[in-house]
Design an enzyme around this catalytic site. Structure first.
Site, PDB file in Angstrom:
ATOM      1  N   ARG A  59       0.510  -0.942  -0.065  1.00 30.13           N
ATOM      2  CA  ARG A  59      -0.488   0.297   0.011  1.00 30.13           C
ATOM      3  C   ARG A  59       1.070   1.148  -0.237  1.00 30.13           C
ATOM      4  NH1 ARG A  59       2.185   1.810   3.911  1.00 30.13           N
ATOM      5  NH2 ARG A  59       0.329   4.072   3.609  1.00 30.13           N
ATOM      6  N   GLN A 218      -1.865   2.637   9.776  1.00 30.02           N
ATOM      7  CA  GLN A 218      -1.094   2.899   9.260  1.00 30.02           C
ATOM      8  C   GLN A 218       0.262   3.452   9.663  1.00 30.02           C
ATOM      9  OE1 GLN A 218      -3.390   3.555   7.925  1.00 30.02           O
ATOM     10  NE2 GLN A 218      -4.001   3.039   5.426  1.00 30.02           N
ATOM     11  N   ASP A 259      -2.130  10.911  -2.281  1.00 29.55           N
ATOM     12  CA  ASP A 259      -2.395   9.821  -3.112  1.00 29.55           C
ATOM     13  C   ASP A 259      -2.922  10.403  -4.586  1.00 29.55           C
ATOM     14  OD1 ASP A 259      -3.074   8.235  -0.837  1.00 29.55           O
ATOM     15  OD2 ASP A 259      -2.978   7.137  -1.516  1.00 29.55           O
ATOM     16  N   ASN A 269      -5.612  12.694   0.503  1.00 32.49           N
ATOM     17  CA  ASN A 269      -4.483  11.643   1.221  1.00 32.49           C
ATOM     18  C   ASN A 269      -5.258  10.890   2.106  1.00 32.49           C
ATOM     19  OD1 ASN A 269      -1.381  10.874   1.502  1.00 32.49           O
ATOM     20  ND2 ASN A 269      -2.174  11.875   4.057  1.00 32.49           N
ATOM     21  N   LYS A 270      -5.097   9.979   3.090  1.00 29.58           N
ATOM     22  CA  LYS A 270      -5.358   9.337   3.983  1.00 29.58           C
ATOM     23  C   LYS A 270      -6.874   9.798   4.431  1.00 29.58           C
ATOM     24  CE  LYS A 270      -5.226   5.919   3.849  1.00 29.58           C
ATOM     25  NZ  LYS A 270      -6.241   4.543   3.636  1.00 29.58           N
TER      26      LYS A 270
HETATM   27  O1  MRU Z   1      -4.830   3.147   2.170  1.00 30.88           O
HETATM   28  P1  MRU Z   1      -3.136   3.196   2.125  1.00 30.88           P
HETATM   29  O2  MRU Z   1      -2.538   2.696   3.686  1.00 30.88           O
HETATM   30  O3  MRU Z   1      -2.754   3.021   0.472  1.00 30.88           O
HETATM   31  O4  MRU Z   1      -2.700   4.692   1.892  1.00 30.88           O
HETATM   32  C1  MRU Z   1      -1.652   5.720   1.879  1.00 30.88           C
HETATM   33  C2  MRU Z   1      -1.580   7.331   2.293  1.00 30.88           C
HETATM   34  O5  MRU Z   1      -2.781   7.731   2.457  1.00 30.88           O
HETATM   35  C3  MRU Z   1      -0.227   7.638   1.730  1.00 30.88           C
HETATM   36  O6  MRU Z   1      -0.394   8.861   2.732  1.00 30.88           O
HETATM   37  C4  MRU Z   1      -0.407   8.248   0.289  1.00 30.88           C
HETATM   38  O7  MRU Z   1      -0.295   6.685  -0.313  1.00 30.88           O
HETATM   39  C5  MRU Z   1       1.226   8.479   0.484  1.00 30.88           C
HETATM   40  S1  MRU Z   1       2.309   7.527   0.660  1.00 30.88           S
HETATM   41  C6  MRU Z   1       3.628   8.219   0.291  1.00 30.88           C
END
Ligand code: MRU
Length: 382
Positions: A59, A218, A259, A269-270
């Site tokens: 991820r 995370q 993202d 982003n998350k």
């Molecule tokens: O659902 P995930 O764990 O893939 O989400 C990841 C994020 O939101 C990160 O902050 C984003 O991908 C940037 S990673 C350098």
């Protein structure tokens, strides 16, 4: 503050390697097992790679981009095995097989544009090879090389983001981050945590506060593990503690990953990032987004156009509850107006003009954006 950094203790997150019989395998850290166990899993075909992306074993936007590129190489390796067995496909059949696999890979997750970016490039290369009459084994070799380039470029870009971001931080900075935008979210080194590592190497980091990042954790499972392993002082907080920490004057800067960044700088982003940005603005704390330029999506005008993944209720509920609906969006959108700056490998961009600024830098041909991997808008110039 002097911090001894141990980046060598970090694993490579995703790596395409040649297996025992000359076939390729994707070796990846199974992030579902962290922080309890550091397990290296292996995907020997593209379907298993898609599965790893869907289940969050792999991820983080850049990491799923690299894995997506590797999945196309694994598709090519499968085609090469068919060829060696004597199963000969004509050009139209080969192209149909490519489109079918590519479509599944690119749709493994919807929000991170890096996946789309890497898979569409790998697919274009595969298409050109097929149309040029290159046989399956040689095509597979080319796609393996391309996947290895994606891995190497990812680390180079992250290190450049780190340098550019470190220059923005004051000595003894206390940095808050959300989710994991670290080495585990990339092939190696990280984006937001890349900034932390580069700044820590300059003695600028007093401490990182890691938001737990509900529902999947995370921050609690990955960011805390990664920072502690490298030797950066880290304090884990629940998501609902960030406001109090800021009110006590204990946060000097927020640095997060992304993202997908729309052309106007709105950033997905998350889930929870938006709330942190609102809090940072209220407390007068700079809020930085650290991301490679291929996270900027010029085909999406603003945040409303970014597809937001919704995941299973089981990620939210410890026990299924009868008669209770669950809403589980994996990402939210932070408006560009709340973002102090976007830190890229091409330099630090004003969020609200990020795409225009990037294009200007490219057109000037300055050395600072020589490595830019920005996409040119598919419908022409902006
Ligand atoms: O659902 P995930 O764990 O893939 O989400 C990841 C994020 O939101 C990160 O902050 C984003 O991908 C940037 S990673 C350098």
């Amino acid at each position: 503050m002097d911090t001894e950094l141990h980046l060598e203790r970090l694993p490579r997150t995703v790596e395409l390697v040649r297996g025992a019989r000359g076939d390729y395998e994707l070796v990846y850290v199974d992030q579902r097992k962290l922080p309890g166990e550091l397990v290296f899993a292996r995907a020997s075909d593209w379907r298993a790679t898609v599965d790893a992306i869907k289940t969050l074993a792999v991820r983080g936007a850049p990491a799923i981009g690299v894995a997506g590129g590797a999945a196309v190489a694994l598709w090519a390796a499968e085609e090469a095995r068919r060829f060696v067995r004597g199963e000969r496909l004509d050009r139209a059949e080969r192209l149909a097989s490519l489109e079918e696999a590519s479509d599944v890979i690119v749709n493994a997750r919807p929000t991170a544009v890096n996946l789309f970016w890497a898979v569409s490039r790998a697919t274009e290369i595969a298409r050109m090879l097929i149309e040029g009459g290159v046989d399956e084994p040689r095509a597979a070799e080319h796609l393996y090389e391309y996947a290895k380039c994606l891995e190497a470029a990812d680390e180079d870009v992250n290190r450049a983001i780190g340098e550019n971001g470190a220059a923005l931080l004051e000595p003894n900075s206390r940095i808050l981050t959300h989710c994991n935008a670290g080495s585990l979210a990339t092939a190696f080194y990280g984006t937001a945590l890349g900034v932390v590592y580069a700044a820590a190497a300059e003695g600028k980091v007093a401490r990182v506060y890691a938001d737990e990042t509900r529902p999947v954790g995370q921050g609690a499972r990955l960011t805390a593990w990664e920072l502690a392993r490298v030797g950066v002082p880290v304090t884990l907080i629940c998501d609902n503690m960030a406001a109090s920490l800021m009110a006590r004057g204990e946060v000097d800067a927020v640095v997060v990953g992304a993202d997908r960044i729309a052309a106007n700088g709105d950033t997905a982003n998350k889930i929870g990032t938006y709330g942190v940005a609102v809090l940072a603005r209220h407390h007068g704390i700079p809020f930085y987004v650290a991301a490679p330029t291929n996270t900027i999506d010029p085909d999406v005008a603003d945040g409303a156009g970014i597809p937001i993944e919704e995941r299973a209720p089981s990620e939210v509920t410890a026990h299924p509850l009868e008669g209770v609906d669950v809403w589980n969006p994996a990402f939210d959108v932070t408006p560009a107006a709340l973002i102090t700056a976007i830190i890229t490998e091409c330099g630090v961009l004003d969020a609200q003009n990020c795409y225009t600024e990037l294009r200007e830098r490219q057109e000037r041909g300055g050395s600072e954006c020589a490595s830019s991997i920005v996409r040119i808008r598919s419908s022409g110039s902006m």
